[in-house]
Write an enzyme that holds these catalytic residues in place. Sequence first.
Site: not given
Length: 557
Positions: A35, A270, A260
């Site tokens: 994104e 983020k 992850r």
Amino acid sequence: MSDTSKPGNFITQIIDKDNESGKHGGKVLTRFPPEPNGYLHIGHAKSICLNFGLAQRYQGQCNLRFDDTNPEKESVEYIESIKRDVEWLGFQWKEDIKFASDYFEQLFNFAVQLIQEGKAYVCQLNAEQMREYRGTLKEPGKNSPYRDRSVEENMALFMDMKAGKYKDGEAVLRAKIDMASPNINMRDPIIYRVRHVHHHQTGDAWCVYPMYDFTHCLSDAIEGITHSVCTLEFQDHRPLYDWTLETLGTAHPQQIEFARLNLNYTVTSKRKLKQLVDDKHVGSWDDPRMPTISGLRRRGYTAASIRNFCDRIGVTKSDSVVDMGMLEHAIREDLDANANRAMVVLNPIKVTLTNYPEGKEEIFTVNNHPKNEEAGTREVPFSKHLFVDAADFAEVPPRKWKRMTLDGAVRLRGGYVITCSEVVKNDNGDVVELLCTYDENTLGVNPEGYKPKGVIHWVSAEHAVDAQVNLYDRLFDNEAPDANYEDKTFLDFINSDSLTVIQGAKAEPSLLNSAKGQGFQFEREGYFCRDLKEEGMVFNRTVTLRDSWAKIEAKGK
């Protein structure tokens, strides 16, 4: 045929079985779908290496696709930074860059198809009501009062949404699945919402935007992705991924989840990284203390070291925390083998060789790397007046001291053996100069009777270049800054010593020819690189020569 030069993992085992059965016709098409709402971080590096690495292993293809469905938080700056990071890591997409926004017309038509099949409806509950109707993990949700609208009414309302007749938040399109599902993601999820926002790719063409879960699976299907690899937090979203594709009758990529990268002493949210930038706790997204790929690059990390790190931590299905020391070991290993050496005195103190002729200069030829002849040599000037590091002299030396002291001999790296004969102090009692003698017969040799206690680095005062040296350290001093604390946030654990700026360091003149971003081992000081952005002689410490944090952690246990 898979590349067996690297060990496999559970994902390659899945692909191997698919290829053996003829599924997808032996084709492997993956994608990296960031994104564009921030800079990529070290966690994304693992995903980049995995997705592009799978494509390389199976002679397939990996698409770079931006999931750009939230224009309020996205920007072209983020898009360009992501492209740079992927290329810098050593990967290249084969076709043009793709955007989810390329498929907005198709996605809208898919939404229309769901409405026409009675599988979607326009809902006008507000956000608070939506939460109330959704239920909890222990209690089922309840149907929206708008759930039983007719196909014709839903079509008209959805077209009104598209035409801009609703304000943000006044209406959404929801998939009609099961409000009693134990999986909350299946309780009539929102698939479209109204946003009157200019989009960086499509301009003002749209005021309705698809949600991520709806967009992602259909973008995979449109592109013909074979293996949709994502992190474990999307495991609970897989039923929605499958439902959407099965209901619409599209191609059906296989979603595969992996753990992850969780790194201690780090935050990778983020939102929190953006807060660090916005609140000026760091200078920018590419501040060398940031775990962003651009920050690591500016600090002096190499692409090879990050790829090697990602290979070593492997691909698993279980969440775990990787020690920061593993990442630091990867860059030490790389730079130890590949970085040229240089001499820089961080805290200079003057040395005068009283028996060296005034005005005389010599040029020493020094190897750029002690173990790599192909690295070549460089010329280092020598003169009567030198600089050494203040930390390399002690009037009263501690036990096992191997550096300069009064009447003690020490070798200058690549040069002569010198002996300190007198100490000059200022009115405050601070040492400001060391008067020494040199032995002209000791260049490159140790004559019988000489027992220099150690080897120190130095620079010629007449030829020294002033440099700014930024001593970067870990941004957080707590190994779990992102944990849930009752009375603290991650900001409470910012390391006050994460940056020390040294002005007036003295560097050997060969560094004037260095390139921005070039890495070096400063003799006995650590690994450094020339800053990518700043003009002039500005160097950033990449990592220390040894893992000093391991001792700190051991003491705390």
